[in-house]
Scaffold this active site. Structure first.
Site, PDB file in Angstrom:
ATOM      1  N   LEU A 155     -63.195  74.103 -18.659  1.00  0.00           N
ATOM      2  CA  LEU A 155     -62.611  73.610 -19.908  1.00  0.00           C
ATOM      3  C   LEU A 155     -61.120  73.365 -19.712  1.00  0.00           C
ATOM      4  CD1 LEU A 155     -64.055  75.714 -22.877  1.00  0.00           C
ATOM      5  CD2 LEU A 155     -64.362  73.273 -22.469  1.00  0.00           C
ATOM      6  N   HIS A 156     -60.668  72.180 -20.102  1.00  0.00           N
ATOM      7  CA  HIS A 156     -59.245  71.859 -19.944  1.00  0.00           C
ATOM      8  C   HIS A 156     -58.384  72.787 -20.803  1.00  0.00           C
ATOM      9  CE1 HIS A 156     -55.807  69.768 -18.704  1.00  0.00           C
ATOM     10  NE2 HIS A 156     -56.200  68.519 -18.860  1.00  0.00           N
ATOM     11  N   THR A 157     -58.951  73.331 -21.874  1.00  0.00           N
ATOM     12  CA  THR A 157     -58.219  74.295 -22.703  1.00  0.00           C
ATOM     13  C   THR A 157     -57.753  75.490 -21.880  1.00  0.00           C
ATOM     14  OG1 THR A 157     -59.701  73.686 -24.516  1.00  0.00           O
ATOM     15  CG2 THR A 157     -58.347  75.651 -24.844  1.00  0.00           C
ATOM     16  N   ASN A 329     -52.276  75.908 -18.240  1.00  0.00           N
ATOM     17  CA  ASN A 329     -51.896  74.502 -18.369  1.00  0.00           C
ATOM     18  C   ASN A 329     -50.383  74.365 -18.355  1.00  0.00           C
ATOM     19  OD1 ASN A 329     -54.299  72.680 -18.896  1.00  0.00           O
ATOM     20  ND2 ASN A 329     -54.723  74.299 -20.384  1.00  0.00           N
TER      21      ASN A 329
END
Length: 470
Positions: A155-157, A329
């Site tokens: 998940l990019h989250t 991120n």
């Protein structure tokens, strides 16, 4: 190392919340497997490696869940999440009752066609997207006739692709160490290089940004306003815009390691810029010039300008810098407004290089501060994405070390890597794939079929780039 006896909560930053809650970061690793190999045993070692990796990086085994505050999420890792059960076993061999129509021998002969590896049966992602609790990792070991396709996406989250590269380096090391014949070798390796330090998992430096930041203080929104007064270059497409995804093509090309260096030197020589122009600057500029020439008419007397969207990493530009192996991120899409048809590739490379000066600590802190002040950023995620408004997106994976990862035992180094997720929109994209062990780089180009045909005929493109016919 984390305890598996209690639930662990990983708080997420404003930048984490800005990223899509989808598995857009995903790869299929592909290996040949001897018919004498025990696939259950291979799966067991992959699972052991994942179990050890989750103990070192607990958020990897968890799920993204709502916190109760509007638009806010966290990662919750339960005691049962530390056992490596996220890895799904999928037997697709002939006679399994669920066979895949392609053998390893056939896909290798066909040069691992990209379209084959976005098959839903190779990934659990589609089923995951219906859940309220979204697993951070999607992992599935697909055993086909004569081979293994290991699907790994995140998940990019939870993290960006740089963090994912770091995580998979650790996972491959742990899988390698799980094989009995590798144990002694692994002990002799420099394991310090793979140790997960607390600072790698510490997201607190990105929790708060600059204070009192308004929307129009953020570079992307100012750029969006300025560009709204320009003519849209898409009014000058050579062919009408596609109406169906079938009018788009996933074209595959290759640039050799030697050509990469020659390209940089050749472009640098145009402007005496040898000391600072990078290979990535040069490659991005070439792609910008040639892809635009294949798509957008150059007959207009008007000066056409549009956005190139690239991803820049904030780890080194923040003050103080984050660890290079930070596992959250910190990379952001960054729009650069360029001439659609610059006078030279060097001119485009110069503009791309100089744009990095604007990607700095203040820029990232302004975005964090602005988002943090909003509370619920659900709608802002959509608004912010629109500021990128790309004519072309370049997602550069060239420097990711996926091909350098030795998984040990019956696996070793992967034979091939392919993207796990299909493109589902009409935004032109170029993805320089991870460099192979010989330094050569595959380029995935997602553009209209008519434009792909013209790109293959472009003299400048063909001077450096070779088509790969799947």
């Amino acid at each position: 190392m984390a305890s598996a006896t209690k639930t662990l909560i990983t708080e997420l930053t404003p930048l984490d919340h800005l990223m899509p809650r989808t598995y857009v970061i995903g790869m299929n690793y592909i290996w040949p497997i001897s018919r004498r190999s025990n696939i259950e045993d291979i799966h067991k070692h992959l699972k052991r490696g994942l179990e050890q990796t989750i103990k070192e990086i607990p958020f990897l085994g968890g799920s993204v869940v709502p916190t109760g505050s509007p638009g806010k999420f966290c990662i919750e890792t339960l005691p049962g999440d530390f056992e490596g059960n996220q890895l799904i076993f999928n037997d697709l061999r002939t006679g399994s009752g669920n066979s895949w129509p392609n053998s390893y021998k056939n896909v290798r002969k066909a040069r691992f066609p990209s379209t084959l590896f976005t098959d839903d049966c190779l990934s659990p992602v589609k089923g995951y997207m219906t859940r309220e609790r979204l697993p951070v990792i999607a992992a599935q070991a697909n055993f086909i006739d004569g081979g293994l396709i290991l699907h790994l996406s995140v998940l990019h989250t939870a993290c960006d692709v740089l963090a994912w590269n770091n995580i998979l380096s650790i996972l491959s090391k742990n899988v390698k160490a799980s094989w009995p014949t590798e144990a002694e070798v692994s002990l002799n390796d420099d394991l310090q290089d793979y140790k997960v330090l607390p600072s790698f998992l510490d997201r607190s430096p990105l929790m708060r940004g600059n204070l009192n930041v308004e929307r129009m203080d953020v570079r992307e929104y100012k750029l969006q306003l300025a560009n709204s007064k320009l003519e849209d270059p898409r009014n000058h497409l050579i062919n009408p815009p596609p109406k169906s995804i079938t009018e788009m093509e996933n074209a595959l090309f290759c640039i050799s390691n030697s050509k990469l260096g020659e390209l940089r030197d050749s472009i640098s020589a145009e402007g005496s810029a040898t000391s600072w122009l990078t290979v990535n600057d040069a490659l991005a500029a070439l792609m910008w010039c040639c892809v635009n020439r294949a798509r957008i008419s150059n007959g207009s007397q008007k000066l056409l300008r549009g956005n190139l969207s690239v991803a820049y990493d904030g780890r080194t530009v923040l003050d103080p810098p984050l660890p290079k192996r930070f596992m959250g991120n910190s990379a952001l899409g960054f729009p650069i407004t360029l001439d659609i048809h610059p006078k030279s590739v060097f001119e485009a490379a110069l503009a791309i290089s100089e744009s990095r000066n604007d990607f700095n600590d203040k820029h990232i802190r302004d975005i964090i501060g602005f988002l943090d002040g909003l509370g619920d950023i659900t709608q802002e995620r959509v608004s912010y994405a629109k500021t990128l408004n790309p004519i072309l997106v370049i997602s550069n994976l060239k420097d990711m070390g996926f091909y350098e990862q030795d998984w040990g035992g019956s696996l070793g180094f992967p034979d091939a890597l392919r993207m796990a997720n299909p493109f589902l929109d009409y935004i032109p994209r170029v993805v320089p794939m991870p460099a192979q062990r010989n330094g050569n780089v595959y380029l995935i180009v997602w553009i209209e079929k008519s434009a792909a045909k013209r790109l293959r005929e472009d003299e400048t493109w063909n001077k450096w780039i070779t088509p790969v016919f799947e």
